[in-house]
Design a protein around this motif. Structure first.
Motif, PDB file in Angstrom:
ATOM      1  N   ARG A  23      -4.191  10.290 -10.533  1.00 35.96           N
ATOM      2  CA  ARG A  23      -5.312  11.216 -10.342  1.00 35.96           C
ATOM      3  C   ARG A  23      -4.892  12.647 -10.666  1.00 35.96           C
ATOM      4  NH1 ARG A  23      -6.552  14.476  -6.470  1.00 35.96           N
ATOM      5  NH2 ARG A  23      -5.186  13.563  -4.906  1.00 35.96           N
ATOM      6  N   MET A  24      -3.687  13.032 -10.248  1.00 42.22           N
ATOM      7  CA  MET A  24      -3.194  14.384 -10.521  1.00 42.22           C
ATOM      8  C   MET A  24      -3.031  14.615 -12.026  1.00 42.22           C
ATOM      9  SD  MET A  24      -0.340  14.655  -7.467  1.00 42.22           S
ATOM     10  CE  MET A  24       0.447  16.114  -8.132  1.00 42.22           C
ATOM     11  N   VAL A  25      -2.475  13.637 -12.717  1.00 42.13           N
ATOM     12  CA  VAL A  25      -2.260  13.754 -14.165  1.00 42.13           C
ATOM     13  C   VAL A  25      -3.595  13.879 -14.894  1.00 42.13           C
ATOM     14  CG1 VAL A  25      -1.484  12.439 -16.184  1.00 42.13           C
ATOM     15  CG2 VAL A  25      -0.035  12.584 -14.169  1.00 42.13           C
ATOM     16  N   LEU A  26      -4.593  13.197 -14.386  1.00 42.07           N
ATOM     17  CA  LEU A  26      -5.924  13.257 -14.998  1.00 42.07           C
ATOM     18  C   LEU A  26      -6.664  14.536 -14.609  1.00 42.07           C
ATOM     19  CD1 LEU A  26      -6.868   9.536 -14.378  1.00 42.07           C
ATOM     20  CD2 LEU A  26      -6.352  10.594 -16.608  1.00 42.07           C
ATOM     21  N   ASP A  27      -6.069  15.295 -13.695  1.00 42.51           N
ATOM     22  CA  ASP A  27      -6.657  16.546 -13.212  1.00 42.51           C
ATOM     23  C   ASP A  27      -8.052  16.320 -12.621  1.00 42.51           C
ATOM     24  OD1 ASP A  27      -6.389  19.259 -12.652  1.00 42.51           O
ATOM     25  OD2 ASP A  27      -7.409  19.845 -14.494  1.00 42.51           O
ATOM     26  N   LEU A  28      -8.134  15.289 -11.770  1.00 42.13           N
ATOM     27  CA  LEU A  28      -9.397  14.963 -11.099  1.00 42.13           C
ATOM     28  C   LEU A  28      -9.264  15.185  -9.600  1.00 42.13           C
ATOM     29  CD1 LEU A  28     -10.219  11.579 -12.876  1.00 42.13           C
ATOM     30  CD2 LEU A  28     -11.281  13.793 -13.312  1.00 42.13           C
ATOM     31  N   SER A  29     -10.322  15.659  -9.004  1.00 44.12           N
ATOM     32  CA  SER A  29     -10.344  15.773  -7.546  1.00 44.12           C
ATOM     33  C   SER A  29     -10.481  14.370  -6.963  1.00 44.12           C
ATOM     34  CB  SER A  29     -11.519  16.639  -7.095  1.00 44.12           C
ATOM     35  OG  SER A  29     -12.738  15.952  -7.333  1.00 44.12           O
ATOM     36  N   LYS A  30     -10.212  14.250  -5.678  1.00 41.03           N
ATOM     37  CA  LYS A  30     -10.399  12.955  -5.027  1.00 41.03           C
ATOM     38  C   LYS A  30     -11.843  12.482  -5.178  1.00 41.03           C
ATOM     39  CE  LYS A  30      -6.753  13.066  -1.580  1.00 41.03           C
ATOM     40  NZ  LYS A  30      -6.419  12.932  -0.162  1.00 41.03           N
ATOM     41  N   ALA A  31     -12.767  13.397  -5.018  1.00 39.02           N
ATOM     42  CA  ALA A  31     -14.187  13.046  -5.118  1.00 39.02           C
ATOM     43  C   ALA A  31     -14.527  12.541  -6.525  1.00 39.02           C
ATOM     44  CB  ALA A  31     -15.055  14.243  -4.762  1.00 39.02           C
ATOM     45  N   GLN A  32     -14.042  13.244  -7.544  1.00 40.47           N
ATOM     46  CA  GLN A  32     -14.322  12.837  -8.928  1.00 40.47           C
ATOM     47  C   GLN A  32     -13.731  11.464  -9.229  1.00 40.47           C
ATOM     48  OE1 GLN A  32     -12.445  16.296 -10.695  1.00 40.47           O
ATOM     49  NE2 GLN A  32     -14.423  17.024 -11.489  1.00 40.47           N
ATOM     50  N   LYS A  57       6.693  13.785 -13.526  1.00 41.06           N
ATOM     51  CA  LYS A  57       6.789  15.039 -12.769  1.00 41.06           C
ATOM     52  C   LYS A  57       5.897  15.005 -11.529  1.00 41.06           C
ATOM     53  CE  LYS A  57       8.135  18.034 -16.547  1.00 41.06           C
ATOM     54  NZ  LYS A  57       7.797  19.151 -17.427  1.00 41.06           N
ATOM     55  N   ALA A  58       4.691  14.464 -11.680  1.00 39.71           N
ATOM     56  CA  ALA A  58       3.769  14.371 -10.538  1.00 39.71           C
ATOM     57  C   ALA A  58       4.349  13.472  -9.455  1.00 39.71           C
ATOM     58  CB  ALA A  58       2.406  13.854 -10.996  1.00 39.71           C
ATOM     59  N   PRO A 116       0.806  -1.235   0.000  1.00 39.90           N
ATOM     60  CA  PRO A 116       0.000   0.000   0.000  1.00 39.90           C
ATOM     61  C   PRO A 116       0.834   1.277   0.000  1.00 39.90           C
ATOM     62  CG  PRO A 116      -0.951  -1.579   1.517  1.00 39.90           C
ATOM     63  CD  PRO A 116       0.371  -2.156   1.052  1.00 39.90           C
ATOM     64  N   GLU A 117       1.981   1.249   0.678  1.00 35.83           N
ATOM     65  CA  GLU A 117       2.834   2.444   0.725  1.00 35.83           C
ATOM     66  C   GLU A 117       3.376   2.814  -0.651  1.00 35.83           C
ATOM     67  OE1 GLU A 117       4.149  -0.432   2.638  1.00 35.83           O
ATOM     68  OE2 GLU A 117       2.554   0.020   4.040  1.00 35.83           O
ATOM     69  N   ARG A 118       3.506   1.833  -1.523  1.00 38.08           N
ATOM     70  CA  ARG A 118       4.027   2.088  -2.871  1.00 38.08           C
ATOM     71  C   ARG A 118       2.911   2.371  -3.868  1.00 38.08           C
ATOM     72  NH1 ARG A 118       9.737   0.705  -2.626  1.00 38.08           N
ATOM     73  NH2 ARG A 118       9.780   1.009  -4.855  1.00 38.08           N
ATOM     74  N   VAL A 119       1.770   1.706  -3.695  1.00 39.02           N
ATOM     75  CA  VAL A 119       0.645   1.882  -4.613  1.00 39.02           C
ATOM     76  C   VAL A 119      -0.003   3.255  -4.424  1.00 39.02           C
ATOM     77  CG1 VAL A 119      -1.661   1.015  -5.236  1.00 39.02           C
ATOM     78  CG2 VAL A 119       0.222  -0.592  -4.836  1.00 39.02           C
ATOM     79  N   GLY A 120      -0.109   3.705  -3.185  1.00 39.02           N
ATOM     80  CA  GLY A 120      -0.775   4.972  -2.880  1.00 39.02           C
ATOM     81  C   GLY A 120      -0.295   6.152  -3.697  1.00 39.02           C
ATOM     82  N   PRO A 121       1.016   6.423  -3.724  1.00 40.95           N
ATOM     83  CA  PRO A 121       1.503   7.548  -4.523  1.00 40.95           C
ATOM     84  C   PRO A 121       1.250   7.375  -6.022  1.00 40.95           C
ATOM     85  CG  PRO A 121       3.144   6.904  -2.909  1.00 40.95           C
ATOM     86  CD  PRO A 121       2.064   5.860  -2.877  1.00 40.95           C
ATOM     87  N   ARG A 122       1.252   6.146  -6.497  1.00 40.78           N
ATOM     88  CA  ARG A 122       0.967   5.923  -7.923  1.00 40.78           C
ATOM     89  C   ARG A 122      -0.471   6.306  -8.248  1.00 40.78           C
ATOM     90  NH1 ARG A 122       3.273   0.230  -7.262  1.00 40.78           N
ATOM     91  NH2 ARG A 122       5.450   0.724  -6.949  1.00 40.78           N
TER      92      ARG A 122
END
Length: 115
Positions: free
Chosen positions: A38-47, A106-107, A27-33
């Motif tokens: 999500r950041m690259v897709l420009d989505l909020s956590k909710a979306q 970059k993300a 989980p510690e490695r998967v989480g940042p991925r």
């Protein structure tokens, strides 16, 4: 290890589990991925949580590395956004859509800089 033992040897069991589950899929490695995707897709956590049909608080725990990502949700991410399971669970960037790779790198770098 005695298979019929009634008292589990927790330390020994933990070592066995760790040997069966690659460190890359922890989980510690998967989480940042997941956060990077999500950041690259420009989505909020909710979306993002709504799109992959995951409870929003669970997504927060996944991104923090506190909880593992169910394989069905990994498949949903792959189906919707093209981030393959090898990227999600193993960190293989070749399993990311080609046009998103530079932005993802970059993300991920920005996430490790703040950690």
């Amino acid at each position: 290890m005695d298979v019929f033992s009634t008292v589990p040897d927790n330390c020994r069991m933990k070592k066995i589990i760790e040997s069966l589950v690659p460190r890359e899929s922890s989980p510690e490695r998967v989480g940042p991925r997941i956060t990077g995707a999500r950041m690259v897709l420009d989505l909020s956590k909710a979306q993002f949580a709504d799109a992959i049909e995951l409870d929003r608080s669970t997504l927060t725990k996944v991104e923090k590395g506190e909880k593992g990502l169910d394989i069905a949700k990994g498949v949903r991410i792959a189906d919707l956004y093209g981030f393959g399971l090898d990227y999600i669970y193993r960190g293989d960037l070749s399993d990311v859509p080609l046009d998103l790779r530079p932005k993802l790198v970059k993300a991920l770098e920005s996430l490790t800089d703040t950690a």
